[in-house]
Design a protein around this motif. Structure first.
Motif, PDB file in Angstrom:
ATOM      1  N   ALA A 132       0.864  -1.177   0.000  1.00  0.00           N
ATOM      2  CA  ALA A 132       0.000   0.000   0.000  1.00  0.00           C
ATOM      3  C   ALA A 132       0.902   1.229   0.000  1.00  0.00           C
ATOM      4  N   TYR A 133       0.468   2.265  -0.686  1.00  0.00           N
ATOM      5  CA  TYR A 133       1.291   3.452  -0.884  1.00  0.00           C
ATOM      6  C   TYR A 133       0.524   4.709  -0.483  1.00  0.00           C
ATOM      7  N   ILE A 181      -7.978   7.917 -10.943  1.00  0.00           N
ATOM      8  CA  ILE A 181      -7.411   6.600 -11.232  1.00  0.00           C
ATOM      9  C   ILE A 181      -8.036   5.538 -10.329  1.00  0.00           C
ATOM     10  N   VAL A 182      -8.453   5.921  -9.132  1.00  0.00           N
ATOM     11  CA  VAL A 182      -9.233   5.008  -8.284  1.00  0.00           C
ATOM     12  C   VAL A 182     -10.591   4.758  -8.937  1.00  0.00           C
ATOM     13  N   ASP A 183     -11.215   5.824  -9.431  1.00  0.00           N
ATOM     14  CA  ASP A 183     -12.541   5.695 -10.058  1.00  0.00           C
ATOM     15  C   ASP A 183     -12.533   4.756 -11.264  1.00  0.00           C
ATOM     16  N   THR A 192      -6.872   0.979  -5.814  1.00  0.00           N
ATOM     17  CA  THR A 192      -7.891   0.954  -4.766  1.00  0.00           C
ATOM     18  C   THR A 192      -7.429   1.910  -3.675  1.00  0.00           C
ATOM     19  N   LYS A 193      -8.371   2.406  -2.914  1.00  0.00           N
ATOM     20  CA  LYS A 193      -8.056   3.369  -1.864  1.00  0.00           C
ATOM     21  C   LYS A 193      -8.586   2.862  -0.535  1.00  0.00           C
ATOM     22  N   ASP A 194      -7.727   2.899   0.466  1.00  0.00           N
ATOM     23  CA  ASP A 194      -8.122   2.588   1.839  1.00  0.00           C
ATOM     24  C   ASP A 194      -8.008   3.884   2.618  1.00  0.00           C
ATOM     25  N   ASP A 195      -9.108   4.350   3.149  1.00  0.00           N
ATOM     26  CA  ASP A 195      -9.146   5.657   3.804  1.00  0.00           C
ATOM     27  C   ASP A 195      -9.756   5.531   5.197  1.00  0.00           C
TER      28      ASP A 195
END
Length: 110
Positions: free
Chosen positions: A39-40, A65-67, A72-75
């Motif tokens: 994860a970055y 780019i997530v859309d 993927t995004k972890d928030d």
């Protein structure tokens, strides 16, 4: 037909979607080379892509780019968001295939 640097308003192609953000190509290129098991942070993606963090933060490139499904995004609440490469997405697989085809063509002329 239209001025260089502008898009036709009637296009909704995948390439036009990517072109809406000046730095999308650099981020996509970086994503193809990142470890999909990691994860970055935005800062790490910025460094990997060679794109100023401010640019990614302000213009919405990463969110776009997530859309489209490449990242993927972890928030989690109260923590910094992280991003991971989604190697199972159609967009990642198509981008990877395109990258491989261009590299092969440049190396062999085929």
């Amino acid at each position: 037909m239209y001025d260089k640097g502008t898009q036709r308003p009637d296009t909704d192609s995948g390439w036009a979607h990517v072109a809406r953000h000046d730095e999308s190509a650099a981020v996509i290129d970086a994503a193809l080379r990142l470890d999909p098991e990691e994860a970055y942070t935005k800062t790490e993606l910025s460094d990997a892509a060679g794109v100023p963090l401010k640019t990614l933060y302000l213009d919405g490139t990463l969110e776009d780019i997530v859309d489209i499904g490449l990242l993927t995004k972890d928030d989690p609440e109260g923590e910094e968001a992280t991003f991971a490469v989604d190697i199972d997405s159609e967009v990642y697989q198509a981008a990877s295939a395109f990258d491989d085809a261009v590299v092969k063509h440049l190396q062999t002329g085929d």
